[in-house]
Design a protein around this motif. Structure first.
Motif, PDB file in Angstrom:
ATOM      1  N   TYR A   1       0.854  -1.192   0.000  1.00 22.08           N
ATOM      2  CA  TYR A   1       0.000   0.000   0.000  1.00 22.08           C
ATOM      3  C   TYR A   1       0.890   1.242   0.000  1.00 22.08           C
ATOM      4  O   TYR A   1       2.060   1.186   0.370  1.00 22.08           O
ATOM      5  CB  TYR A   1      -0.886  -0.036   1.248  1.00 22.08           C
TER       6      TYR A   1
ATOM      7  N   CYS B   1       5.400   2.570  -5.070  1.00 17.42           N
ATOM      8  CA  CYS B   1       4.390   1.611  -4.606  1.00 17.42           C
ATOM      9  C   CYS B   1       3.264   1.471  -5.625  1.00 17.42           C
ATOM     10  O   CYS B   1       2.778   0.370  -5.874  1.00 17.42           O
ATOM     11  CB  CYS B   1       3.841   2.035  -3.243  1.00 17.42           C
TER      12      CYS B   1
ATOM     13  N   VAL C   1      -8.695  -1.387  -3.939  1.00 14.33           N
ATOM     14  CA  VAL C   1      -7.829  -0.532  -3.141  1.00 14.33           C
ATOM     15  C   VAL C   1      -8.661   0.169  -2.074  1.00 14.33           C
ATOM     16  O   VAL C   1      -9.703   0.746  -2.377  1.00 14.33           O
ATOM     17  CB  VAL C   1      -7.136   0.532  -4.021  1.00 14.33           C
TER      18      VAL C   1
ATOM     19  N   TYR D   1       2.072   3.598   1.795  1.00 13.24           N
ATOM     20  CA  TYR D   1       2.288   4.029   3.180  1.00 13.24           C
ATOM     21  C   TYR D   1       3.650   4.707   3.248  1.00 13.24           C
ATOM     22  O   TYR D   1       4.679   4.050   3.389  1.00 13.24           O
ATOM     23  CB  TYR D   1       2.222   2.814   4.090  1.00 13.24           C
TER      24      TYR D   1
ATOM     25  N   GLN E   1      -6.601   3.273   4.323  1.00 17.20           N
ATOM     26  CA  GLN E   1      -6.400   2.003   5.006  1.00 17.20           C
ATOM     27  C   GLN E   1      -6.721   2.174   6.485  1.00 17.20           C
ATOM     28  O   GLN E   1      -6.238   3.083   7.138  1.00 17.20           O
ATOM     29  CB  GLN E   1      -4.966   1.539   4.814  1.00 17.20           C
TER      30      GLN E   1
END
Length: 125
Positions: A10, A29, A52, A12, A56
């Motif tokens: 992800y 990413c 997706v 991040y 998150q």
């Protein structure tokens, strides 16, 4: 782990899976999605959908950079996959807009969301 499902890192930025720093990382990413879809050795040559999370939730409410979603959406379009925005944890106005994906400028092909009915409804006795 579901057979036939490929999980990818992800976006991040605080704990980058590629050990890079934003914005110098050039959003590797998200570009990894294009690489996985384009490389025959990944067994991801016939992808139906890319799902997706717009934000998150299980990792501490992570917001990737907006470019992440735009690059992933372009990859989905390029390979004929449906782009699905998973809004189960972040949708229904929880981020200030109805859907968290609205902050990114990406229009998903499909959107998923849910509601905790038990907390708000009284069931007949």
């Amino acid at each position: 782990m579901i057979p036939g499902v490929t999980h990818l890192p992800y976006g991040y930025c605080y704990r980058c899976a590629f050990n890079l720093t934003y914005p110098e990382c050039d959003i590797q990413c998200a570009k990894n999605v294009d690489y996985v879809l384009n490389t025959p050795y990944t067994a991801a040559d016939d992808v139906a959908a890319i799902i997706v999370e717009s934000q998150q939730g299980e990792g501490g409410y992570v917001n990737p950079p907006p470019e992440f979603f735009q690059i992933v959406k372009k990859a989905a379009d390029r390979y004929g996959a449906i782009y699905i925005a998973d809004e189960v944890q972040s949708g229904a106005g929880r981020t200030g807009k109805m859907w968290a994906i609205e902050y990114t400028g990406v229009v998903p092909d499909m959107l998923t969301w849910a509601r905790e009915w038990a907390a708000t409804c009284r069931w007949p006795e």
